[in-house]
Structures are given as C-alpha cells and as structure tokens.
Design a protein around this motif. Structure first.
Motif, mmCIF file in Angstrom:
data_model
loop_
_atom_site.group_PDB
_atom_site.id
_atom_site.type_symbol
_atom_site.label_atom_id
_atom_site.label_comp_id
_atom_site.label_asym_id
_atom_site.label_seq_id
_atom_site.Cartn_x
_atom_site.Cartn_y
_atom_site.Cartn_z
ATOM 1 N N HIS A 36 42.220 39.389 36.502
ATOM 2 C CA HIS A 36 41.326 38.740 35.371
ATOM 3 C C HIS A 36 40.000 38.216 36.136
ATOM 4 O O HIS A 36 39.790 37.184 36.477
ATOM 5 C CB HIS A 36 41.797 37.651 34.784
ATOM 6 C CG HIS A 36 43.171 37.675 34.182
ATOM 7 N ND1 HIS A 36 43.323 38.251 32.968
ATOM 8 C CD2 HIS A 36 44.295 37.554 34.564
ATOM 9 C CE1 HIS A 36 44.597 38.331 32.500
ATOM 10 N NE2 HIS A 36 45.265 37.761 33.596
ATOM 11 N N PRO A 37 39.133 39.157 36.353
ATOM 12 C CA PRO A 37 37.860 39.043 37.337
ATOM 13 C C PRO A 37 36.926 38.352 36.757
ATOM 14 O O PRO A 37 35.566 38.102 37.461
ATOM 15 C CB PRO A 37 37.561 40.387 37.698
ATOM 16 C CG PRO A 37 37.923 41.165 36.631
ATOM 17 C CD PRO A 37 39.085 40.876 35.832
ATOM 18 N N ASN A 38 36.752 37.925 35.315
ATOM 19 C CA ASN A 38 35.477 37.324 34.935
ATOM 20 C C ASN A 38 35.189 36.031 35.704
ATOM 21 O O ASN A 38 33.764 35.813 35.745
ATOM 22 C CB ASN A 38 35.828 37.099 33.340
ATOM 23 C CG ASN A 38 35.925 38.209 32.444
ATOM 24 O OD1 ASN A 38 35.372 39.217 33.005
ATOM 25 N ND2 ASN A 38 36.727 38.338 31.463
ATOM 26 N N PRO A 39 36.046 35.240 36.181
ATOM 27 C CA PRO A 39 35.593 33.940 36.938
ATOM 28 C C PRO A 39 34.785 34.242 38.271
ATOM 29 O O PRO A 39 34.326 33.304 38.762
ATOM 30 C CB PRO A 39 36.795 32.974 36.892
ATOM 31 C CG PRO A 39 37.578 33.585 36.091
ATOM 32 C CD PRO A 39 37.416 35.102 36.062
ATOM 33 N N ILE A 40 35.030 35.571 38.784
ATOM 34 C CA ILE A 40 34.675 35.794 40.246
ATOM 35 C C ILE A 40 33.250 35.449 40.247
ATOM 36 O O ILE A 40 32.826 34.948 41.389
ATOM 37 C CB ILE A 40 35.069 37.256 40.569
ATOM 38 C CG1 ILE A 40 36.611 37.324 40.721
ATOM 39 C CG2 ILE A 40 34.467 37.750 41.808
ATOM 40 C CD1 ILE A 40 37.079 38.638 40.962
ATOM 41 N N PRO A 41 32.112 36.019 39.512
ATOM 42 C CA PRO A 41 30.832 35.859 39.883
ATOM 43 C C PRO A 41 30.372 34.350 40.106
ATOM 44 O O PRO A 41 29.709 33.802 40.922
ATOM 45 C CB PRO A 41 30.264 36.426 38.610
ATOM 46 C CG PRO A 41 31.177 37.531 38.047
ATOM 47 C CD PRO A 41 32.461 36.812 38.256
#
Length: 1157
Positions: A39-44
C-alpha cells in the motif's frame, strides 16, 4: 500483511522508540516496509519528511531504510508518474548532497535513485520553463556521478551504479523513435526539448549523449573490470530496444570486440564477459530490429565460438599441466617413514608419515562441493593420466577385489602361460582337446560385450540365476573326436533367417526404441559443449536412427536367374513394391513420431530430410531408376504439419513458434510447391504467422530463393484482405531503405504497381504514335497513357481498374507505396507525377487514402512543401488536398502561408488554395485575394458554403454578438480582420473582377448572415458607397434587397439616399437609373418626396415607366397644396388617370426578380 496494512505513523514511532540499530528496530522497519510495498500511498509523505532528517546524520539503520524506501518509491512502486515526479523533485537536492557521503553504500543507493530521477525530471522540465535551479542541481548530480566512473578510489559497486546512470543519460539525451505511431509517451528523450527552451540546450545535450556513448564503447574495449563490462552489456539491451537508430553502432561494436584487454585475468572472468556479449548479440538478433544485421551477428557469434573453444582448450591444458606437476612432485617427495620395522605396532599409526596424515585429515574435512565442476573434472583427468595403463588396471582389479566384486580377466600384451593343472590332470573324454592359446584381448571388444549379451537372453538368465557352471558343462559335446581339423576355406555363413513383415517391423521398432532410450540415458552424462553440432550423444544416436531408415536397405536387382526357370518381370516388380512398401512404412513411423511434437523434434526432422536428399543423390548416381524419396516425404511432413495446425484450438499456432520456419530454412533443397504452400498459409488469418515468418527467413538466409520468396511477399502486399496485406507490407518495409538487394526490388515493385492506376488505352485501340526520334518508350506517351503489356500483374489485382474506381481497389495498389513513403519521402514525387495521369475517380480515391500518410509526415516536412511548390501539371488538386489536411484541424504555419502566397503569385492555381490560409493573412492580402475566392461561386451549394466559412473567418463580429463565434475558427488580430461594412463595400467595388453573377451570390451570402449584416451595418454600407464618385452597378440592387429585408431602412433610403442619388444625376447611368426607378416603387409612398426633386423630364420618364406611381404622386401633390403653379405643373405630368390602380408595395421576391443584374 499485504491485506492488513499497518498504521505508518504509529509503526514508525514504535521503531524510533526502541534502541537505534537494534534487531527490534530492524524488525519493526521491515514490517513497515512490507506494508508500504503493498500500500504505497503514504510513501511520498514519509520520504519527504524523513529524507531531509536523516541525510545529514551518520550511517544508521534508519538512514539506510529511508534511502531504500525512497529508491523503491521512485523506481519500482506502482505510484503514478505524477506522484513519482513530484517525489523526485522534492528529494533531488537531498540526493545531490548524499553523493558526497563518506559511506559507499549511501552513495550507491543515491546514484540508483538518481538514475530514475533524471528522466522523470527531464520530462517535467521540458514543459516547465521556470525551474532553472532544479536543472542546475540535476546537472551537478550528473557531473558528480560521471566522475565516479573514472575515479580510482570509487568502489566497484559505486562504479557499476554510475555506469547504469550513464547509460540512462545516453537514452534520455538521444532521439527516440521517429514514427509517431510507435512513440512511447513514457520515454523522455531529446526530441521532447522545445527549440526555444530557456535552459535546456537540446543540441548540446544530444552531443553530450553521443559523446558518453563513445566513452562507453571505448570502455568496452579497454576496461579490465569484468563487473563494469557486464553492467555495460546488460544495460545495452534497453538501449537497442528504445533507440533503434543506435542498433547498428551497438552491433558493430560487439562484432569487433575481443577480450584482448582482459588478458591476464582468470578464465572464468573472461568467460563471463564472453557469455554476456553472446547473450546480447542473440537478444538483438531475435528482436524487431535484428533481422537487418543477421549476417553480421551470425559471423560474430561463429568467431566467438572459435575464440571461446580455443581459450577453453588452453585453460584445460594449463590446469592439466599444473595438476601433473603437483602429482609428479608428490611422487618424487622422499618418504618420511623409517626404514626399519617399528618395534611397537601401535606407534605406527602415530609416528609414521605425519605429513601424510595431515594431508589425509585435511582432505577428509575438505568440502569438495565448493569447487567448480570443471576444476574437479580436470583434477580427476590429470590424476588418471599420472598412472600407466597397466598400473591403472591393477588398481581397478584391486578395488574390485576389495569390494567383493568378480574381477574381469586382466588385459595384457604378454601371453599368459597355460595352467599346469590342466596339463597334469586331463579331463575324461577330453584327452585330445587342443591347447588353447591365450591371445591379447582387444579392449574395444570388451566394450561391446554387454551389448552382445542382449542377443543371448538364455545365457544371461542362467548367469543371473547362478547356473553358469552347469550351462557350460552342458554345452560341451560328449563325443568330440580326438583329432578335430577345421578347414574354413570352403565354409560359408548361413544366410539370415527370413522374417515376416510383422517381425521386421517389431525388430526395427525395438532397435529404434533401444537406440533412442540409450540416447536419453546418455544425455545426463554428456559433457560435450552444445556449440559442437553433431558431436553430442543425442545427435549421434539421432543420425544412426535416420540412416537406418534411409541408407541401410538396398533393392537387390543385380541377380540373374540361373536356376529355377524364368523369373518373370512381375515377380521382380512385386519385390520392388514390397521393398518400397517396407521402407515407406519405416519412414511413416518416423514421420508420425516427429509430427507428434514437431517443435521439440525439429533437429530430428531436419537431419532426416538432409539425409533423404543426400541419399537420393548418391543412389541416383549409381542407379538412374532410383525412386527419389526427398520431395515426397518433405511434402508429407508439410501436409501433416498443416493438419496439425488445423487440429489446434481455434486452428491458431503459437505466435512465437518459429520451428516450421527454421525447418524450411535448413532444408537442402526447397521445391517450388513449398513456396505455394507458404503463400496459402500467409493468407489464412490463423496461420499467417507461420507463412510470413518462413518467407522472411527465406529472404534473409537463403539467397538462392530470395527472389522467389520476396516476390511472394510483394504480391501479398496487393491482397484484397487488409489484414494479410498489412502483414505483408510490415514484413517487406523493414528492408527499406538500405538492405540490398531487397530494397531495390521492393522499390521497383511498388512503383510498377502505382503505374497500373494511370490511364491506359481502351482494349482494341492501338496506342498513339509518338515521334520516332524522341527516343522514349510507350510510358512517355504524350497523353500519359500506358500500354497494357508493360504493366505488372499480381494474382490479387484485377486486370484493370473498373471505372468509377472503388476505393478498396485503389488501396490495393497504393498502400505499399504509402507505407514506404514514410521512410523514403522521395516516393512522393512518383505519387504526384502519376496522379496527374489518373482518371478522376481514381484521383478522388487517392485524395481520400493519402490522408493518413500526410498526417504522419506533418506540415513541416520539407519534401511535401517542395512538392506543393513545384507540383507537376495535373496534380494541383492533390496539392490542394494536402493543404486542406494540414489546415483542417489547426492553423497553418507561417511557412505554409508564405508558400501558398508564392504559388498564387507564380502559378495560376485554383482559388481554393487560398481558402485554408486566408484567415492567417493580413488585411491588405485579404482585400487582395478575397475577390478571387468569391469568384468560385457558381450557383451550387458547396462553393457557397466555402465562401460563407471564409466570410465568417475574415469578418469581425459586431460587439453585440461577441462570444457566439466558434472557438475553432482561426484566431487572428482584430485589426487584421475586415469589418462587415468593409466586406460589403469590397464586394461592390470588385464586382467586375469577381463577376456580376458571383458578386450577386456573394452579397446574398452576406444578407443570409443576419447576425453580422444587420440594418445599421447596411446603412453604413449604403452611405459609404453613395459617396463614391463612381457607383457600382449592383448598388441599387443591394439597396432594394436591404429595404425589402429590413423595412426600418425605408426612411433612410427615402430621405437621404434617393436625394443623394438625384444630386449625382443618377439618370445619366441607364443601369442605375433603372434601379432607382424600381427602388422608388418599392418604398413608395415614402419615396414621393424625393421623387418630386427630380427634373420634370426625368419625373415624366419615371411615371411613364411606372404608371402605377401617378395616382399616388398626384394625391401626394394635391394634399401638399403650395405653389399653385408648381402643383399645376406636377398635375400636368401626372395627368388625370383615374383608372390607374393605387401603388402597392412589391414583395421582395418580385422586386429582386425584376431588378437588372
């Protein structure tokens, strides 16, 4: 974990709360990383916050974790390009500072991140002209990373990452695919840089990219670091895929490469680089652009095989020499054991040969599985070679005895003496047995003993059951004579047992099965390199099977009937039939086995066909009546393959299966009917891949069949089915331009097919006679007609174009040439030249079909612009079509406008050339060329619509209707547009240049545009024209049309306009005077006041021509009683016409019909 994401902030807080660099922190961060990957959405958000925090800190677990997460987010995550670009923009400055970090791992990961950041930001900066500072940072990063490549202090990992970064720079700073249909929007390249970009110098960056490529090639030839060379070669696969223009340079570099710079390095290192070069060459040859370089790649691969074999042999010899030297040194080393027998036996194990014990202990504990297999093999071979053959055999016998195995008889070159026990104690009944002399045993015979035992099953069973001694006693005859003499001079062997057909088949099947099973067993033990064709056990067994089928049997036709009467010809024929039938059965069995799995048994069927062809040649040399088998069984294989294809699901073969093409390519001789079969496969939608692949390989790899195969492909480019036709075009277009001789053949064919569309004399009519001194052929006839016998015909084209021409038939003729014109714009000359000699319906079809080609070339194509400027006579309508295509969905360029203006000035072209560009001209040019456009009006609806669109584009809209004009209209400066009044005045002033009928129609178009030409506009027009010294002929007609359209203008005309006309003595111009009279009648009685201003003579003429006005004028004069003398004079003119009907206003249609043009 992927299904249940963790809270990133909570997990990160937990990681920061535990001791730094601890195992607990590592586990928490690993859990968070696993969740973020799913779930990469919080990465930035995490990366932008953490990267700046940890960048200035020393090396730590958290810092490495953040850098790895940033690398994942930018390079491998499924985030959108916009998010990744934004993240790259926010982190580029931090990454630039990390390039100076003291930790090599940090620098390496930063370079890996920048390898993806560079193309992302490059694409963004091409459209964003304000981020100059970001480009400067990116340029500094590029310079810093390139320094690592040549730095002697940089680690190997950093250098490899820098090499990959440089390869990405080369891809970005070179031009991408030129064909707009194949361009990838996610492939940033130097073509994306606008010419006027403020800080991205396109030419300089492109030059830098080519210079870096030259540096990489130089490094390939000079570097002694195998890791760097492998990184270069692995990254070139993307280079040849994304930059087809550089494939030739890459292939040339790889073909010329040798490991000369790697001399002195270990053999495995050199071999790894050689393998990387080989893999890349094979990858290129199998790609879409590799067919053009097939011969060059094959030659390079063959040279590399020889080079690698020589290096392998030298390495084996070196290892053998080293092992032999070590063995010899061990044997010559003096023993450390004492010469005397030790008194205490127990001390022997401790004191004797202490170095040997140490070596044995070391070898016992050493893990030999860690050594390469090749090294172990070399050591074994070297140790075996250290012993003589007798010593080795003695060791083998001793080993067998120690294991309780029955030793085989020793092999020796010295005869063994007879055993004395046999001589002293003769066996009863065998006293006269001759002495058997022991002879040396041939080792080769020993090798086949086990195989011969297969033919003695009884003996083998007895041996296995332990009855060997009894069996031997039973085989000795009891009544053997005392003196046995053997005379072998007159003896002859018995003939073989005659077998039935079933027994023969069973025997052959069993033999073939054993041979094939033996080959399968030897596969695992085979160490023969695959690059030695025909040397592997599988190849040898396969060849044996094929030759058993093709060469073993002979038809014995040389025996003459000596005994048994006359042997009839029928019996001989029967023998021949039986012989051929048996052979065909064997071949059919082999064929069935092959076709059961054709792709995996390709080598077998290729070997079979080559053997059949060779066997036919050698048999026919001895027997001219030999029945050939090659062609008949080749046809059998091919037809069976077709049946297999039809039996597959949906009848579709695997698109990647090239087995059949390789089979045909390896045939020693290809019969003509095979090309016919490939033609049939190519027109079948489900099998066309097989047909086109085979034909393409014939063209590339079989020069003897190149012309025939290419001719089939070219004929298929005219097939009526669009799918087949386009597949053939895509196949042949790859050889244009530059791949000879295919290039010339394809060009000639395309041009000859185009000639078929030109006019031809009717059947039965002889062509026109041309000047015998002209020296030209029929194709240069004055009327452009071509004799039918000179035209090329294909099986898919009609003998002639039926008129009116159908677009589908025309497309069969021109689609190949249009596809080639994208690569070779010079073909446009031929198209324009031939266009002028085509029928009108053919020209109309060509105009429609050429649209896609013109759009792909673009309005900036120099060849198209030149052709429009110098188009041959008769092709003007095609040039107009090109101009229309350029402008139908956008504004014409300034270059195009200047070109058309020049054409109009130099050549008498159709006014339709002006329509697409008229709106881009300035006002003087609009006033100059607009009458020419209006002159195309001829009473038909199409020209009228064109003129209306032109008026809409060049006339400004009155203020009350701003915003109602379509935004798709060309936008020019308002000062360059005409006002509605200027347009109407222009139409009247240029009525002679336009023509009265066309001018009347144009004025009518203006009146139909009621939102533009309103009553106040028309009043201004009439006022402006009436003040001219010379009035236009159509002026009064326009006035009448205005007052009939807008009744509000009656007052202006009656009070102002008519009075001005009377002062200008309108009666002196008969045409205008007639219009004046009719206008007065139309607006009566409002015109009576102005009419009374006329001289009496002209007033009398007016009422004589329009008697209906008398009563109205008389009544008007009577009501306005003034000067009685003047009234009496008017009444004298008007008379007492009581019968005259009162004046009734005329309808517009009646009035306009009566007004003279």
């Amino acid at each position: 974990m992927a299904g249940n994401p963790v809270d990133p902030l909570h997990t990160l807080s937990a990681a920061l709360a535990v001791p730094a660099d601890s195992k607990e922190q590592a586990d928490i961060l690993a859990t968070l990383r696993e969740s973020l990957e799913a779930h990469p959405n919080p990465i930035p958000i995490l990366c932008t916050t953490l990267i700046k925090t940890v960048s200035s800190a020393g090396d730590s677990l958290l810092k490495r974790w953040v850098l790895d997460l940033l690398h994942f987010a930018i390079s491998r995550s499924n985030l959108s390009n916009e998010v990744r670009t934004q993240l790259a923009s926010q982190s580029v400055e931090t990454l630039a500072s990390l390039l100076h970090d003291s930790n090599a791992r940090t620098v390496k990961v930063s370079i890996q991140c920048l390898t993806t950041v560079y193309p992302l930001l490059f694409r963004s900066l091409c459209t964003n002209r304000t981020l100059r500072q970001q480009w400067d940072i990116l340029s500094q990063c590029k310079a810093r990373i390139l320094e690592f490549i040549w730095s002697p202090n940089a680690s190997s990992g950093v250098k490899v990452s820098a090499i990959k970064f440089m390869q990405r720079i080369i891809i970005v700073q070179t031009r991408g695919i030129s064909d707009p249909r194949l361009q990838n929007k996610n492939d940033p390249n130097i073509s994306n840089v606008p010419v006027d970009h403020p800080f991205l110098p396109g030419p300089a960056l492109e030059a830098e990219g080519m210079k870096l490529l030259e540096s990489v090639i130089t490094m390939l030839y000079t570097s002694q670091n195998p890791e760097l060379l492998s990184a270069i070669l692995h990254s070139w696969s993307n280079l040849v895929k994304q930059r087809p223009a550089l494939v030739q340079l890459v292939v040339s570099s790889l073909s010329s490469w040798t490991p000369a710079a790697l001399s002195g390095l270990p053999a495995p290192s050199i071999k790894s680089v050689e393998k990387a070069v080989r893999i890349l060459l094979i990858h290129i040859s199998r790609g879409p652009h590799g067919s053009s370089f097939g011969a060059q790649i094959n030659e390079a691969l063959s040279q590399q095989v020889v080079r690698m074999e020589r290096a392998s042999a030298e390495e084996k010899a070196r290892k053998a020499a080293v092992a032999a030297s070590a063995t010899e040194a061990t044997r010559k080393r003096p023993s450390s054991a004492p010469a005397e027998q030790p008194s205490d036996p127990k001390r022997m194990k401790v004191d004797a040969d202490i170095p040997g014990n140490a070596s044995a202990a070391f070898l016992a504990s050493f893990d030999f599985t860690t050594l390469p297999i090749s090294l172990i093999t070399d050591l074994i071979v070297a140790n075996l070679q250290a012993f003589t053959e007798p010593a080795l055999l003695e060791l083998v016998q001793a080993y067998k005895q120690s294991r309780g195995l029955t030793p085989s008889p020793p092999v020796s070159g010295t005869p063994q003496p007879a055993q004395p026990t046999l001589e002293a104690t003769p066996t009863p009944g065998l006293s006269a047995e001759p002495a058997v002399k022991d002879e040396p045993v041939d080792p080769l015979q020993m090798d086949i003993d086990e195989e011969e035992m297969e033919y003695e099953p009884d003996r083998l069973n007895m041996e296995l059951s332990g009855d060997e001694i009894i069996a031997e006693e039973e085989t000795i005859p009891a009544d053997l004579p005392e003196a046995l003499t053997l005379d072998l001079i007159d003896s002859s062997l018995l003939g073989p047992k005659e077998l039935t057909d079933i027994e023969r088949n069973t025997l052959m099947r069993g033999s073939v099965g054993r041979i094939w099973d033996g080959a399968e067993e030897l596969k695992a033990d085979s160490v023969t390199p695959s690059q030695w064709p025909g040397a592997s056990p599988t190849d040898m067994w396969m060849l044996l099977i094929v030759r058993m089928v093709t060469r073993v049997a002979h038809l014995d036709g040389d025996q003459s009937p000596e005994d048994g009467g006359d042997e009839t010809t029928d019996s001989q024929d029967k023998k021949a039939v039986d012989f051929y039938s048996r052979q065909d059965n064997l071949r059919q069995t082999l064929c069935d086995y092959i076709m059961a799995d054709f792709p995996s048994r390709l080598r077998l069927v290729t070997t079979w066909m080559n053997e059949e062809w060779y066997n036919d040649r050698i048999r026919m040399a001895d027997d001219p009546l030999w029945r050939p088998n090659y062609e008949s069984w080749l046809n059998q294989v091919v037809s069976t393959y077709q049946t297999v294809l039809e039996g597959k699901p949906e009848g579709k073969p695997d698109g990647k299966d090239k087995a059949f093409a390789r089979f045909l390519l390896d045939l020693p001789s290809v019969p003509p009917d095979v090309l016919g079969l490939l033609r049939d496969l190519s027109v079948d939608p489900d099998k066309m891949h097989v047909g086109f692949t085979s034909l393409r390989e014939f063209v590339l790899e079989r020069p003897s069949l190149r012309a025939e195969a290419l001719q089939v492909l070219l004929e298929l480019t005219t097939h009526p089915d669009p799918v087949t036709r386009r597949a053939a075009i895509n196949t042949v277009r790859r050889w244009v331009p530059g791949i000879e001789p295919m290039d010339s053949m394809i060009r000639d064919f395309a041009l000859q097919i185009l000639r078929r569309l030109q006019k031809r004399p009717p059947k039965g009519e002889a062509p026109k006679v041309i000047d015998e001194h002209a020296g030209a052929g029929d194709e240069n006839m004055e009327d452009g007609q071509l004799p039918s016998e000179d035209l090329l015909q294909t099986p898919y084209l009609p003998e002639g174009i039926e008129l009116p021409a159908q677009k589908a038939h025309v497309l069969q003729h021109v689609e190949l040439l249009f596809a080639l014109s994208v690569k070779i714009p010079e073909f446009l000359d031929e198209i324009f030249t031939a266009y002028g000699q085509m029928e009108l319906t053919v020209q109309a079809a060509v105009q429609d079909l050429i649209t896609a080609l013109i759009k792909s070339l673009g309005s900036s194509n120099g060849k198209l612009l030149t052709l429009m400027r110098t188009c041959p006579p008769g092709s003007e309508s095609l040039a107009l079509r090109v101009l229309t295509i350029f402008t139908e969905h956008g504004r014409p360029s300034a270059q195009l406008v200047a070109l058309v203006k020049g054409l109009i000035s130099d050549r008498d072209l159709d006014a339709r050339f002006l329509i697409p560009i008229i709106a881009e001209m300035d006002k003087p040019d609009i006033l100059k060329y607009l009458p020419r456009i209006v002159s195309i009006l001829n009473g038909q609806q199409e020209p009228k619509n064109l003129v209306r669109s032109v008026f809409s584009s060049v006339v400004t809209t009155p203020p009350q209707t701003f915003g109602s004009v379509s935004s798709n209209l060309p936008r020019v400066r308002q000062s360059e547009l005409l006002t509605p009044a200027e347009l109407m005045v222009l139409l009247h002033e240029a009525e002679k240049e336009i023509g009265l009928k066309s001018a009347i129609e144009a004025i009518g178009v203006c009146f139909s545009m009621t939102d533009v030409f309103r009553s106040e506009i028309l009043a201004v027009v009439m006022q402006q024209i009436v003040d001219e010294p010379v009035l236009p002929v159509l002026f009064l007609r326009t006035v009448i049309q205005a007052v009939t359209t807008y009744r509000t203008l009656v007052g202006f005309v009656s009070t102002t306009l008519l009075s001005r006309l009377i002062t200008k003595k309108i009666w002196q111009n008969p045409h205008l005077w007639e219009g004046f009279i009719r206008c007065a009648k139309v607006i009566a009685p409002a015109s009576f006041g102005a009419l009374l201003q006329l001289p009496k003579e002209q007033l009398r003429e007016l009422v004589d021509k329009q008697p209906s006005l008398k009563s109205g004028l008389r009544e008007y004069v009577t009501k306005r009683a003034g000067n009685k003398a003047r009234v009496a004079g008017f009444l004298d003119i008007f008379g007492e016409d009581d019968d005259a009907s009162p004046v009734a206003p005329a309808t517009p249609d009646v009035v306009m019909a009566s007004v003279p043009a």
